[in-house]
Design an enzyme around this catalytic site. Structure first.
Site, short mmCIF file in Angstrom:
data_model
loop_
_atom_site.label_atom_id
_atom_site.label_comp_id
_atom_site.label_asym_id
_atom_site.label_seq_id
_atom_site.Cartn_x
_atom_site.Cartn_y
_atom_site.Cartn_z
N TYR A 73 0.85 -1.20 0.00
CA TYR A 73 0.00 0.00 0.00
C TYR A 73 0.88 1.25 0.00
O TYR A 73 0.64 2.20 -0.74
CB TYR A 73 -0.90 -0.07 1.24
CG TYR A 73 -1.70 1.15 1.57
CD1 TYR A 73 -2.85 1.48 0.86
CD2 TYR A 73 -1.33 1.97 2.64
CE1 TYR A 73 -3.60 2.60 1.20
CE2 TYR A 73 -2.07 3.08 2.98
CZ TYR A 73 -3.20 3.39 2.26
OH TYR A 73 -3.93 4.51 2.60
N ARG A 103 1.33 4.80 17.63
CA ARG A 103 0.65 5.43 16.50
C ARG A 103 0.12 6.80 16.92
O ARG A 103 -0.03 7.08 18.11
CB ARG A 103 -0.60 4.61 16.09
CG ARG A 103 -0.33 3.20 15.64
CD ARG A 103 0.21 3.17 14.22
NE ARG A 103 0.40 1.80 13.77
CZ ARG A 103 1.47 1.06 14.01
NH1 ARG A 103 2.48 1.57 14.72
NH2 ARG A 103 1.59 -0.17 13.56
N LYS A 115 -15.31 -3.50 19.21
CA LYS A 115 -15.11 -4.60 20.16
C LYS A 115 -15.54 -4.17 21.57
O LYS A 115 -16.14 -4.96 22.31
CB LYS A 115 -13.64 -5.04 20.17
CG LYS A 115 -13.25 -5.78 18.90
CD LYS A 115 -11.77 -6.16 18.92
CE LYS A 115 -11.37 -6.81 17.61
NZ LYS A 115 -10.02 -7.39 17.64
P1 NAD Z 1 -12.42 4.54 2.13
O1 NAD Z 1 -12.18 3.12 1.75
O2 NAD Z 1 -13.52 4.81 3.09
O3 NAD Z 1 -12.62 5.44 0.83
C1 NAD Z 1 -12.06 5.11 -0.41
C2 NAD Z 1 -13.17 5.10 -1.44
O4 NAD Z 1 -12.62 4.80 -2.74
C3 NAD Z 1 -14.24 4.00 -1.15
O5 NAD Z 1 -15.51 4.57 -0.99
C4 NAD Z 1 -14.17 3.11 -2.37
O6 NAD Z 1 -15.43 2.59 -2.78
C5 NAD Z 1 -13.61 4.07 -3.43
N1 NAD Z 1 -13.07 3.31 -4.55
C6 NAD Z 1 -12.30 2.18 -4.51
N2 NAD Z 1 -12.09 1.73 -5.76
C7 NAD Z 1 -12.73 2.58 -6.60
C8 NAD Z 1 -12.88 2.62 -8.00
N3 NAD Z 1 -12.32 1.67 -8.79
N4 NAD Z 1 -13.61 3.63 -8.55
C9 NAD Z 1 -14.19 4.56 -7.76
N5 NAD Z 1 -14.07 4.58 -6.41
C10 NAD Z 1 -13.35 3.59 -5.84
O7 NAD Z 1 -11.03 5.09 2.70
P2 NAD Z 1 -10.71 6.46 3.45
O8 NAD Z 1 -10.27 6.11 4.81
O9 NAD Z 1 -11.81 7.44 3.25
O10 NAD Z 1 -9.41 6.91 2.62
C11 NAD Z 1 -9.46 7.92 1.62
C12 NAD Z 1 -8.07 8.09 1.04
O11 NAD Z 1 -7.16 8.46 2.09
C13 NAD Z 1 -7.50 6.83 0.41
O12 NAD Z 1 -6.75 7.16 -0.72
C14 NAD Z 1 -6.59 6.29 1.49
O13 NAD Z 1 -5.56 5.48 0.96
C15 NAD Z 1 -6.06 7.58 2.11
N6 NAD Z 1 -5.62 7.40 3.51
C16 NAD Z 1 -6.51 7.09 4.48
C17 NAD Z 1 -6.06 6.92 5.79
C18 NAD Z 1 -7.01 6.58 6.90
O14 NAD Z 1 -6.56 6.44 8.05
N7 NAD Z 1 -8.32 6.45 6.68
C19 NAD Z 1 -4.71 7.07 6.11
C20 NAD Z 1 -3.82 7.36 5.07
C21 NAD Z 1 -4.29 7.55 3.78
#
Ligand code: NAD
Length: 322
Positions: A147, A218, A198
């Protein structure tokens, strides 16, 4: 009226970001491969599209024969440590395709400002007590998981499009983000949501299982702070990657203790084997601080909001007997 596209608007942070942009006066289109599970979208328009497909990226980016003032790319195949360690191919394939097509077509269509959501998973494993790491210290790179490697590639790609194709790009490296309206069950949930669930399911005096020995360190950033940081970064002149995180560092056991205290229950921990990730994280937030951003929510305050929402979801699920 300014226009914004939010990719991943059916997800956790994207859903909150749509609301933030609406509050800031934008006309917002949300795009996702699925509708939001918990929160009806606040977007002016919501399109179900698969952003791994080039044609769908172009459709997402096209507005009245033109394009958007601002594009926020948060779509990713994404989950907590359990998912990240078991779905390496899906992550490398799906998220890379989304970013390759979105960055390229945004530039081709003349998007003036493009935001990419990266992660602190781009950094190497750290030991507790190591000095803060700056953004530049992500290279030489050695992320702990695939990732993180995909995020690094997508960061570099976005920066190449800024250098060579003239698209202004802003890149945030998010710390762990938590809050209401995020995945809380099903295998993709992250540690704060899993622990809230949990504890909500446990009896007072009960025991919950926690992956690892509980000493991993963290920091957790509440989602309102995160979307505020995204907005400030997007409207700043900060080039290159920028960490966004709360400076309060806790062990996994301290996270459990915080959730237990908020719930009012006595909770015992049973440590079991499971995917934990890095030992520690400690990052400099100096770059985002230059925009006057500061985390407003310490862990206890953010967990209070998150726990009450997850507790409600657990009660509803128990009511329908799922
Ligand atoms: P999330 O999984 O809730 O949101 C990601 C969204 O992308 C989902 O709704 C999913 O359906 C959509 N998606 C996946 N494949 C797709 C596709 N082919 N076409 C269209 N949409 C698609 O995750 P999040 O926590 O809201 O994270 C948002 C962003 O932030 C991501 O890029 C994630 O990597 C990054 N991020 C999140 C965190 C965290 O702690 N939540 C930390 C670091 C980075």
């Amino acid at each position: 009226m300014k226009t914004a596209l939010v990719c991943g608007a059916g997800g956790f942070i994207g859903g909150h970001l749509v609301k933030k942009l609406k509050r800031e006066g934008f006309w917002v289109r949300g795009v996702d491969i699925k509708a939001h599970e918990f929160d009806p979208t606040a977007a002016d328009e919501f399109l179900l599209l698969d952003l791994r497909q080039e044609a769908d990226c172009r459709e997402a980016l096209t507005l009245n024969n033109g394009t958007f003032d601002e594009v926020y790319q948060l779509a990713a195949d994404m989950g907590g440590m359990g998912f990240i360690h078991s779905a390496e191919c899906d992550i490398m394939h799906n998220s890379a395709l989304i970013n390759i097509h979105m960055t390229h077509h945004a530039s081709q269509l003349g998007v003036p400002r493009y935001f990419f959501s990266s992660s602190v998973c781009v950094y190497r494993d750290m030991q507790p007590g190591e000095p803060e790491m700056t953004e530049a210290e992500a290279v030489p790179a050695n992320p702990d998981n695939e990732y993180g490697w995909e995020k690094l590639y997508a960061e570099r790609m976005a920066q190449a499009y800024q250098r060579n194709r003239g698209m202004t790009v802003r890149i945030a490296r998010f710390q762990n983000c938590y809050g209401p309206y995020g995945t809380w069950t099903g295998g993709r949930e992250k540690a704060p949501a899993a622990i809230c669930r949990k504890v909500a399911e446990a009896e007072d005096g009960g025991t919950i299982e926690v992956w690892g020995d509980g000493t991993a360190v963290r920091s957790y950033t509440y989602v309102n702070d995160m979307v505020d940081g995204i907005y400030r970064l997007m409207h700043s002149d900060l080039e290159g990657a920028v960490n966004i995180g709360c400076p309060q560092y806790v062990t996994v056991d301290e996270l459990v203790e915080t959730v237990a205290a908020v719930s009012g229950k006595t909770i015992h921990i049973k440590h079991i084997d499971g995917p934990v990730g890095v030992h520690s994280r400690n990052f400099s937030n100096e770059r985002i601080y230059s925009t006057d951003w500061r985390a407003q929510y310490m862990l206890k305050d953010g967990i209070a909001e998150t726990y009450s929402w997850i507790e409600e979801q657990v009660k509803q699920q128990q009511k329908v007997g799922v």
